[in-house]
Structure formats: C-alpha cells, structure tokens
Design an enzyme around this catalytic site. Structure first.
Site, mmCIF file in Angstrom:
data_model
loop_
_atom_site.group_PDB
_atom_site.id
_atom_site.type_symbol
_atom_site.label_atom_id
_atom_site.label_comp_id
_atom_site.label_asym_id
_atom_site.label_seq_id
_atom_site.Cartn_x
_atom_site.Cartn_y
_atom_site.Cartn_z
ATOM 1 N N CYS A 132 6.094 26.547 -32.645
ATOM 2 C CA CYS A 132 5.597 27.150 -31.406
ATOM 3 C C CYS A 132 6.492 26.844 -30.215
ATOM 4 O O CYS A 132 6.340 27.452 -29.158
ATOM 5 C CB CYS A 132 4.185 26.662 -31.122
ATOM 6 S SG CYS A 132 3.052 27.092 -32.432
ATOM 7 N N HIS A 154 1.790 26.107 -23.427
ATOM 8 C CA HIS A 154 1.540 26.755 -24.719
ATOM 9 C C HIS A 154 0.040 27.003 -24.835
ATOM 10 O O HIS A 154 -0.781 26.113 -24.550
ATOM 11 C CB HIS A 154 2.032 25.833 -25.835
ATOM 12 C CG HIS A 154 1.803 26.370 -27.202
ATOM 13 N ND1 HIS A 154 1.951 27.701 -27.522
ATOM 14 C CD2 HIS A 154 1.436 25.752 -28.364
ATOM 15 C CE1 HIS A 154 1.678 27.877 -28.803
ATOM 16 N NE2 HIS A 154 1.362 26.707 -29.325
ATOM 17 N N ASN A 197 -3.743 31.425 -30.201
ATOM 18 C CA ASN A 197 -2.408 30.826 -30.231
ATOM 19 C C ASN A 197 -1.472 31.770 -30.986
ATOM 20 O O ASN A 197 -1.597 31.934 -32.191
ATOM 21 C CB ASN A 197 -2.510 29.466 -30.941
ATOM 22 C CG ASN A 197 -1.176 28.777 -31.083
ATOM 23 O OD1 ASN A 197 -0.130 29.351 -30.796
ATOM 24 N ND2 ASN A 197 -1.220 27.537 -31.535
#
Ligand code: ACO
Length: 345
Positions: free
Chosen positions: A114, A254, A284
């Site tokens: 990520c 994030h 996400n």
C-alpha cells in the site's frame, strides 16, 4: 544550479461501477454494518466488473490526468505504476498500460504494498529533479479484490478496487515535492502477506484448498505498526521541511481504517478536519488509496494553489512512505465539486 521540484499538474481517478455495501457483505459472511462502521469507518467499496482490468482501470485514470495537464500519451517521458495486482505475473502492468495508452516511453512497475504509490511518486520526482525527464505519470492501480478471501470476515470487509494518477512536471516555482521518507521493515513481513502462488509455494491444489492465494493479515499487529508510522513519518517529513504536522494545510493518510487516523490525530493533537478521509466510500484501495484521496481533495477544493499537504502510506512489507508537497497554480484548474455523499467525520 537549483534542481526543479516535481509539481503535480494533472490528476485523475477511476473506480469500478459495482458497489459492495456493508449490508451486501453481511449476506456473505458473519458480519454487519454496525461492526464494520464502528471498527473501520468503511460503509462501502467499489469492486471490479467483468469489464475492469488492472490495465483498463489505470488507463481510465491516466486519461483524466493527461487531459487536466493538457498532455497526450505521446508527451510522456516515463510511466510509473504502483501495483500489487497485475493482469499477469509477466509482463509487468506498466508495459501493458503503456501500450494501451499509446505511449512510447519507458514504463516502470513498482511494488511496495500500500506504500507503493508514494514510493512511486518519490521515485518519479528524482527523474524530474535531475532533469532526466519532464513529463511523468504516476499511477496507483489496484484490483485487490482478486486477492481477497470473501469467506474471511476479518479481511474482506476492508478492501476495494480503484485507480488514480497524477502528472508530474518540473516546477518553475516553490511548488512540488518538498521532502519525503521511505521505509521498510521486512522483519515483520509475515503480518500481511499472500502466502501461496509465489515461487516459495507455487499455485497448487493444496494452495487453493487452503485458500493461501488470498491476503492473510494479522490486523492488530498491522494496526499498531500503522499508527506508529503515521505519527512518526508525519513528524519526520514535516521536520525535514522545517515544519510541524500542525503546519500542514491537509494531511492525506492511507485510507485503511478510520480508527488508525483518529488515533494518530489524537496523539498529534490535531483536529480530524485536518485529515482528508474518503475510506467510507472506497475502503482500502491499497496503492490507489493515497492518490484517490489526493485527487478527491483537489476536486473538492480542499487543496488550493500554495497549500502544503503531507501524505503517509503504510502497508505490506511492512513498508511505509511519506511526502510533503506544495501545490502549484495548476490546482486553479480544478472545478470544486461538492462531496456528494457526505463525509463520515
Ligand atoms: N465482522 C464482525 N466481527 C468481526 C469481523 C467482521 N468483519 N472481523 C473480525 N471480527 C471479530 C473477530 O473475530 C473478533 O472476535 P472474537 O473477539 O470473538 O475473537 C472480534 O471481531 C475482534 O477482532 P479484532 O481483530 O480484535 O478486531 P479489531 O478491532 O482489531 O479490528 C481490523 C480488526 C479492522 C482488521 C483492525 O485490526 C485493523 O484495521 N487493522 C489494521 C489493518 C490495516 O490497516 N490493514 C491495511 C494496511 S496494509 C494495506 O493496506 C494492504
């Protein structure tokens, strides 16, 4: 001779049309909207349709970003793609995206979980600073649903698919990437991994039977890592710029879990209004998470020319990456759009 900063001059995004709500998931696994909302802040996520591929999603976002910057694919000097969910194991996604766009330039794929898009942004900005390239597109694309076990309630509620891209060009001003921090803690890689399907455990009937081709995550360990890194990285990247996190106009974390962001905001003694949040709409989206949030922050008028934003990503590796960026005059091109579905916070 001073080296030019890499400035964001174009932006674009793409999310697939299929929406998976918390109620939809409650019909698939033993979960419910109340648990997911309270523990994560996520209300829904977009999931690929039959028509969506990693390449097609990336190209849709790329075309938008090119149009905003007033460029065509032929103008690109480099394509950098952050991705962990390629169309094929070979070739790398950047090459297929380059071909689909009709660009003739080199194309680089960067995998850092990520954190991959911020890693890619920082990598691309080095080529601008040295003068090697002038027009670079940095794409974050993730068709992460392919690696999700929709019988595992502890992971399937978290993730969604999406893509976003920015154009980087040499800045004539103070705008651009100011500071960054890249980090890796491979010692704790086991907390977030896909155990099967790689060279250590090639795809086999056993891998399929054990569902080892899907993401396995130690949620609590990742949670602790994420909060620690969100806080320390924000301190480090702003400190390098002679600032503190409170000086940032907007923080783009994030988009993994609202509680991670709330915890960091509390420790940093910052109001939640300083953090851009769209995880309630998308979940996400891994490498697409930060650019998707950045693009929406620009589109919603949350970032304006001269504003300074700090972004921090964290994820598998375990890895983290942050950058401080001053926005340039290009943001005046944004047509502010109201946030249609209402923010969660
Ligand atoms: N619905 C209902 N109950 C659930 C669900 C669900 N979807 N998932 C887990 N539970 C249950 C567990 O089974 C457990 O039950 P038990 O007490 O009977 O054993 C209980 O809820 C509590 O589970 P915890 O794992 O302790 O829940 P927690 O509050 O830690 O939340 C979560 C789990 C959301 C995964 C959290 O740990 C988290 O967000 N971690 C960080 C994950 C992350 O950020 N990952 C992404 C970063 S990297 C990347 O982006 C790829």
């Amino acid at each position: 001779m001073t080296m030019p900063r890499a400035e964001i001059t174009g932006w674009g995004k793409y999310v697939p049309g299929k929406v998976l709500t918390n109620d939809d998931l409650s019909k698939m696994v033993d979960t419910n909207d109340e648990w997911i909302t309270a523990r994560t802040g996520i209300k829904k996520r977009h999931i690929r349709t039959e028509a969506d591929t990693t390449t097609s999603m990336a190209c849709a976002a790329a075309h938008e970003a090119l149009a905003v910057a007033g460029l065509t694919p032929a103008d690109l000097d480099l394509i950098v793609v952050a991705n962990s969910s390629p169309d094929y194991l070979l070739p790398a996604p950047a090459n297929l995206i380059q071909h689909q766009l009709g660009a003739k330039c080199p194309a680089l794929t960067l995998a850092a979980g990520c954190s991959g898009w911020v890693y890619s942004l920082v990598t691309a900005s080095q080529f601008i600073q040295t003068g090697a390239y002038k027009n670079i597109i940095v794409i974050g694309v993730e068709l992460i649903s392919y690696a999700i076990d929709y019988t595992d309630r502890s992971t399937c509620v978290l993730f969604g698919d999406g893509a976003a891209a920015v154009i980087l060009q040499p800045s004539q001003t103070e705008a651009g990437v100011m500071t960054f921090e890249l980090g890796s803690d491979g010692e704790h890689a086991q907390h977030l991994m896909v155990p099967g399907g790689g060279t250590r455990k090639p795809l086999s009937q056993e891998v399929v039977d054990n569902r080892e081709m899907y993401i396995r995550m130690n949620g609590q360990e990742v949670f602790k890592f994420a909060t620690r890194k969100l806080i320390s990285c924000l301190h480090n990247i702003t400190g390098s710029a002679g600032m503190s996190p409170a000086d940032l106009d907007l923080i783009i974390p994030h988009q993994a879990n609202l509680r991670i962001i709330e915890y960091a905001a509390d420790k940093l003694q910052l109001p939640m209004s300083k953090f851009f949040i769209n995880l309630h709409k998308y979940g996400n989206t891994s490498t697409a998470s930060i650019p998707l949030a950045l693009v929406e922050a620009i589109e919603e008028g949350r970032l304006k020319p001269g504003d300074v934003t700090g972004m921090v990503a964290f994820g598998s590796g375990l890895s983290w990456a942050g950058a401080v960026i001053r926005m340039g005059e290009a943001l005046a091109k944004a047509q502010p759009q109201a946030e249609v579905e209402g923010a969660l916070v």
